[in-house]
Design a protein around this motif. Structure first.
Motif, PDB file in Angstrom:
ATOM      1  N   PHE A   9     -15.334  -3.370  -3.925  1.00 35.00           N
ATOM      2  CA  PHE A   9     -14.478  -2.754  -2.910  1.00 35.00           C
ATOM      3  C   PHE A   9     -13.107  -3.426  -2.859  1.00 35.00           C
ATOM      4  CE2 PHE A   9     -16.854  -6.037  -0.614  1.00 35.00           C
ATOM      5  CZ  PHE A   9     -15.892  -6.671   0.148  1.00 35.00           C
ATOM      6  N   LEU A  10     -12.132  -2.708  -2.308  1.00 35.97           N
ATOM      7  CA  LEU A  10     -10.798  -3.254  -2.052  1.00 35.97           C
ATOM      8  C   LEU A  10     -10.530  -3.156  -0.562  1.00 35.97           C
ATOM      9  CD1 LEU A  10      -8.488  -1.636  -4.805  1.00 35.97           C
ATOM     10  CD2 LEU A  10      -9.438  -3.950  -4.789  1.00 35.97           C
ATOM     11  N   VAL A  11      -9.988  -4.230   0.009  1.00 40.25           N
ATOM     12  CA  VAL A  11      -9.468  -4.175   1.368  1.00 40.25           C
ATOM     13  C   VAL A  11      -7.955  -4.095   1.213  1.00 40.25           C
ATOM     14  CG1 VAL A  11      -9.413  -5.257   3.642  1.00 40.25           C
ATOM     15  CG2 VAL A  11     -11.339  -5.681   2.092  1.00 40.25           C
ATOM     16  N   THR A  12      -7.326  -3.087   1.790  1.00 43.59           N
ATOM     17  CA  THR A  12      -5.936  -2.834   1.427  1.00 43.59           C
ATOM     18  C   THR A  12      -5.129  -2.265   2.592  1.00 43.59           C
ATOM     19  OG1 THR A  12      -4.527  -1.629  -0.132  1.00 43.59           O
ATOM     20  CG2 THR A  12      -6.520  -0.536   0.565  1.00 43.59           C
ATOM     21  N   THR A  13      -3.812  -2.292   2.448  1.00 45.70           N
ATOM     22  CA  THR A  13      -2.918  -1.638   3.405  1.00 45.70           C
ATOM     23  C   THR A  13      -2.557  -0.261   2.855  1.00 45.70           C
ATOM     24  OG1 THR A  13      -1.072  -2.688   2.309  1.00 45.70           O
ATOM     25  CG2 THR A  13      -1.944  -3.807   4.240  1.00 45.70           C
ATOM     26  N   THR A  14      -1.609   0.421   3.484  1.00 46.10           N
ATOM     27  CA  THR A  14      -1.324   1.808   3.101  1.00 46.10           C
ATOM     28  C   THR A  14      -0.730   1.955   1.703  1.00 46.10           C
ATOM     29  OG1 THR A  14       0.786   1.627   4.212  1.00 46.10           O
ATOM     30  CG2 THR A  14      -0.958   2.709   5.435  1.00 46.10           C
ATOM     31  N   ILE A  15      -0.485   0.852   0.975  1.00 46.84           N
ATOM     32  CA  ILE A  15       0.096   1.008  -0.369  1.00 46.84           C
ATOM     33  C   ILE A  15      -0.749   1.874  -1.280  1.00 46.84           C
ATOM     34  CG2 ILE A  15       1.517  -1.047  -0.569  1.00 46.84           C
ATOM     35  CD1 ILE A  15      -0.995  -2.080  -2.327  1.00 46.84           C
ATOM     36  N   LEU A  16      -2.058   1.899  -1.035  1.00 50.69           N
ATOM     37  CA  LEU A  16      -2.904   2.688  -1.928  1.00 50.69           C
ATOM     38  C   LEU A  16      -3.101   4.110  -1.425  1.00 50.69           C
ATOM     39  CD1 LEU A  16      -5.705   0.264  -3.145  1.00 50.69           C
ATOM     40  CD2 LEU A  16      -3.535   0.806  -4.206  1.00 50.69           C
ATOM     41  N   GLU A  17      -2.258   4.529  -0.441  1.00 55.12           N
ATOM     42  CA  GLU A  17      -2.507   5.845   0.159  1.00 55.12           C
ATOM     43  C   GLU A  17      -2.274   6.974  -0.840  1.00 55.12           C
ATOM     44  OE1 GLU A  17       0.542   5.834   3.226  1.00 55.12           O
ATOM     45  OE2 GLU A  17       1.362   7.706   2.473  1.00 55.12           O
ATOM     46  N   ARG A  18      -1.363   6.792  -1.780  1.00 56.91           N
ATOM     47  CA  ARG A  18      -1.052   7.855  -2.721  1.00 56.91           C
ATOM     48  C   ARG A  18      -1.188   7.369  -4.152  1.00 56.91           C
ATOM     49  NH1 ARG A  18       3.210  11.443  -0.146  1.00 56.91           N
ATOM     50  NH2 ARG A  18       3.187  10.696   1.979  1.00 56.91           N
ATOM     51  N   GLY A  19      -1.400   8.317  -5.023  1.00 58.44           N
ATOM     52  CA  GLY A  19      -1.212   8.058  -6.446  1.00 58.44           C
ATOM     53  C   GLY A  19      -2.281   7.215  -7.116  1.00 58.44           C
ATOM     54  N   VAL A  20      -3.248   6.690  -6.352  1.00 58.72           N
ATOM     55  CA  VAL A  20      -4.261   5.857  -6.982  1.00 58.72           C
ATOM     56  C   VAL A  20      -5.587   6.607  -6.968  1.00 58.72           C
ATOM     57  CG1 VAL A  20      -5.460   3.660  -6.919  1.00 58.72           C
ATOM     58  CG2 VAL A  20      -3.097   3.803  -6.172  1.00 58.72           C
ATOM     59  N   THR A  21      -6.245   6.651  -8.106  1.00 56.54           N
ATOM     60  CA  THR A  21      -7.487   7.410  -8.209  1.00 56.54           C
ATOM     61  C   THR A  21      -8.622   6.532  -8.705  1.00 56.54           C
ATOM     62  OG1 THR A  21      -6.255   9.415  -8.674  1.00 56.54           O
ATOM     63  CG2 THR A  21      -8.557   9.419  -9.298  1.00 56.54           C
ATOM     64  N   PHE A  22      -9.682   6.464  -7.923  1.00 52.20           N
ATOM     65  CA  PHE A  22     -10.928   5.835  -8.374  1.00 52.20           C
ATOM     66  C   PHE A  22     -12.022   6.884  -8.241  1.00 52.20           C
ATOM     67  CE2 PHE A  22      -8.504   2.598  -5.979  1.00 52.20           C
ATOM     68  CZ  PHE A  22      -8.213   1.717  -6.998  1.00 52.20           C
ATOM     69  N   PRO A  23     -12.820   7.093  -9.277  1.00 52.45           N
ATOM     70  CA  PRO A  23     -13.911   8.053  -9.111  1.00 52.45           C
ATOM     71  C   PRO A  23     -14.981   7.499  -8.168  1.00 52.45           C
ATOM     72  CG  PRO A  23     -13.975   7.042 -11.300  1.00 52.45           C
ATOM     73  CD  PRO A  23     -12.759   6.514 -10.612  1.00 52.45           C
ATOM     74  N   ASN A  24     -15.553   8.394  -7.379  1.00 51.41           N
ATOM     75  CA  ASN A  24     -16.694   8.042  -6.528  1.00 51.41           C
ATOM     76  C   ASN A  24     -16.469   6.832  -5.630  1.00 51.41           C
ATOM     77  OD1 ASN A  24     -19.196   8.315  -5.441  1.00 51.41           O
ATOM     78  ND2 ASN A  24     -20.290   7.319  -7.132  1.00 51.41           N
ATOM     79  N   VAL A  25     -15.486   6.911  -4.745  1.00 50.62           N
ATOM     80  CA  VAL A  25     -15.334   5.878  -3.712  1.00 50.62           C
ATOM     81  C   VAL A  25     -15.493   6.513  -2.337  1.00 50.62           C
ATOM     82  CG1 VAL A  25     -13.835   4.206  -4.876  1.00 50.62           C
ATOM     83  CG2 VAL A  25     -12.817   6.164  -3.682  1.00 50.62           C
TER      84      VAL A  25
END
Ligand code: ZN
Length: 438
Positions: free
Chosen positions: A355-371
């Motif tokens: 898992f990743l604990v993150t701020t809104t930087i990953l809100e767009r443009g990042v794709t992980f299958p099955n999360v």
């Protein structure tokens, strides 16, 4: 490129004419008792002066200082561009039936030169939906710009367009770009870079029109209008239009094409709301809401990978410690200024972390299958309505795993959360009519 081509549809500042036959206008124009910058539209203040008494514009300093000693030089756009067979399209992919319908609608609006909004949910394949219209425009010998307020969107897009339109000369423009400017049928650039153009483009595609800073910047909105020819049109792309655009759609002053389904034909996941009273105070004491802990433990037991979004960088360490104490291990924290950001995101892709604990930087443009996605503090103002819908859109992006859970823990049910759930519900209503599956 000839020296003249550098001036086609552009406005470049010089103190003295750099070549004959250029049209010149003062860079700062007096209107009444005030001066207005002709590059960015800023009205100068009484203190915007240099030691030599020349006036200068503060607002567009990033592009080089423009003073009252400069003129802007241009050559009106002549469209000396090849009319490419098939618009230079070499893409051999295939659009789904739904994408096909949307692509026809976009094409019709471009052909009739009307401004238009493509409202496509995250994961709808909006870039490919634009290909037929882009190919048609390039086939007419039109000059086209594909612009985004975000440089990372431009950098991600450029190689895709280069391979889909392999026969089309393209130029990519952003602050500090390594390549020099070239006169090309297709320009891919940040919205800031449009300030250097004037009545240049027959079509401007504005990607992520709701993204910062375009949504709140009159200067950048003006830049798009100025870079577009009076006869030209623009196509706005977004998954989450702001209230202003939604109003124009409702009033029918802006034509819209909806793509409510993702490319694999499934609906967007709805945000499940969990009230976590005073989660902020709890976190201050090093604790997380009990239901959140249970949910994450269940994910771990089931081997379900997840993204946990928190409002602020300062929350990351607190949440990390609280997770450790609860025995939830195997993840890492990541934020915008994190030096190992790319490596950590890659580790998640490679399934080396769970898992990743993150701020809104990953809100767009990042794709992980099955999360699965969990938001702690979805009621915090840092999560705009658009951000919440984008974050929900991280789930179910792959055709292999088209569904999944999105949960938001909030102290209270704020207007932004309500609007985000409302937007997803409305899109899904339309999606069901088109045969979408949950
Ligand atoms: Zn300016």
């Amino acid at each position: 490129m000839t020296d003249k081509e550098a001036f086609f549809g552009r406005q470049l500042p010089f103190r003295a004419a750099p070549a004959p036959d250029l049209t010149a206008t003062p860079a700062l124009k007096a209107l009444g008792s005030r001066l207005q910058c002709q590059r960015c539209g800023h009205w100068l203040g009484p203190t915007d002066r240099l030691a030599n008494q020349a006036w200068y514009c503060r607002q567009c300093l990033q592009l080089g200082r423009l003073t009252s000693q400069h003129k802007l030089y241009t050559i009106p756009e002549p469209n000396q561009l090849p009319k490419l067979a098939n618009g230079g399209l070499t893409w051999d992919g295939e659009l789904s039936a739904q994408q096909q319908v949307a692509a026809q609608s976009v094409l019709a609006h471009v052909q009739s030169q009307t401004n238009h909004l493509l409202w496509a949910v995250t994961g709808a394949g909006k870039t490919e939906i634009v290909y037929p219209a882009l190919a048609w425009a390039l086939g007419q010998g039109w000059r086209v710009a594909w612009t985004s307020p975000r440089v990372d969107v431009c950098l991600e897009l450029a190689p895709r367009l280069q391979s889909a339109f392999a026969d089309v000369p393209q130029t990519v423009l952003y602050g500090n770009q390594p390549q020099p400017y070239r006169y090309c049928p297709l320009t891919i650039c940040t919205t800031h870079q449009l300030l250097r153009f004037q009545a240049a483009f027959d079509l401007i595609v504005v990607d992520e029109v709701d993204a910062f800073p375009l949504a709140t910047s009159p200067m950048l909105k003006r830049a798009i209008d100025h870079a577009q020819k009076p006869t030209g049109c623009h196509l706005l792309l977004t998954a989450t239009p702001g209230e202003g655009l939604q109003k124009r759609v409702a009033r029918k002053t802006l034509a819209v094409t909806y793509v409510p389904l993702r490319y694999h034909g499934h609906l967007l996941p709805q945000i499940d709301l969990q009230i976590a009273w005073r989660w902020r105070e709890q976190l201050g004491h090093g604790r997380l809401p009990l239901r959140l802990i249970r949910q994450l433990r269940a994910y771990q037991q089931a081997g379900q990978r997840f993204l946990l979004f928190v409002p602020h960088v300062a929350d990351l360490a607190l949440v990390d410690r609280a997770l450790h104490r609860a025995g939830i291990a195997g993840g890492v924290t990541v934020h915008a200024a994190d030096e190992s950001r790319q490596e950590k995101v890659q580790a998640m892709r490679d399934r080396q972390v769970s898992f990743l604990v993150t701020t809104t930087i990953l809100e767009r443009g990042v794709t992980f299958p099955n999360v699965a996605v969990v938001i702690l503090g979805g009621d915090d103002p840092v999560f705009s309505t658009a951000a919440l819908v984008q974050i929900a859109g991280r789930v179910g992006r792959s055709a292999q795993f088209p569904t999944g859970e999105v949960t938001s823990y909030c102290h209270s049910y704020t207007r932004r959360v309500r609007l985000a759930r409302g937007m997803i519900a409305r899109l899904n209503l339309q999606g069901r009519r088109q045969g979408g599956r949950p």
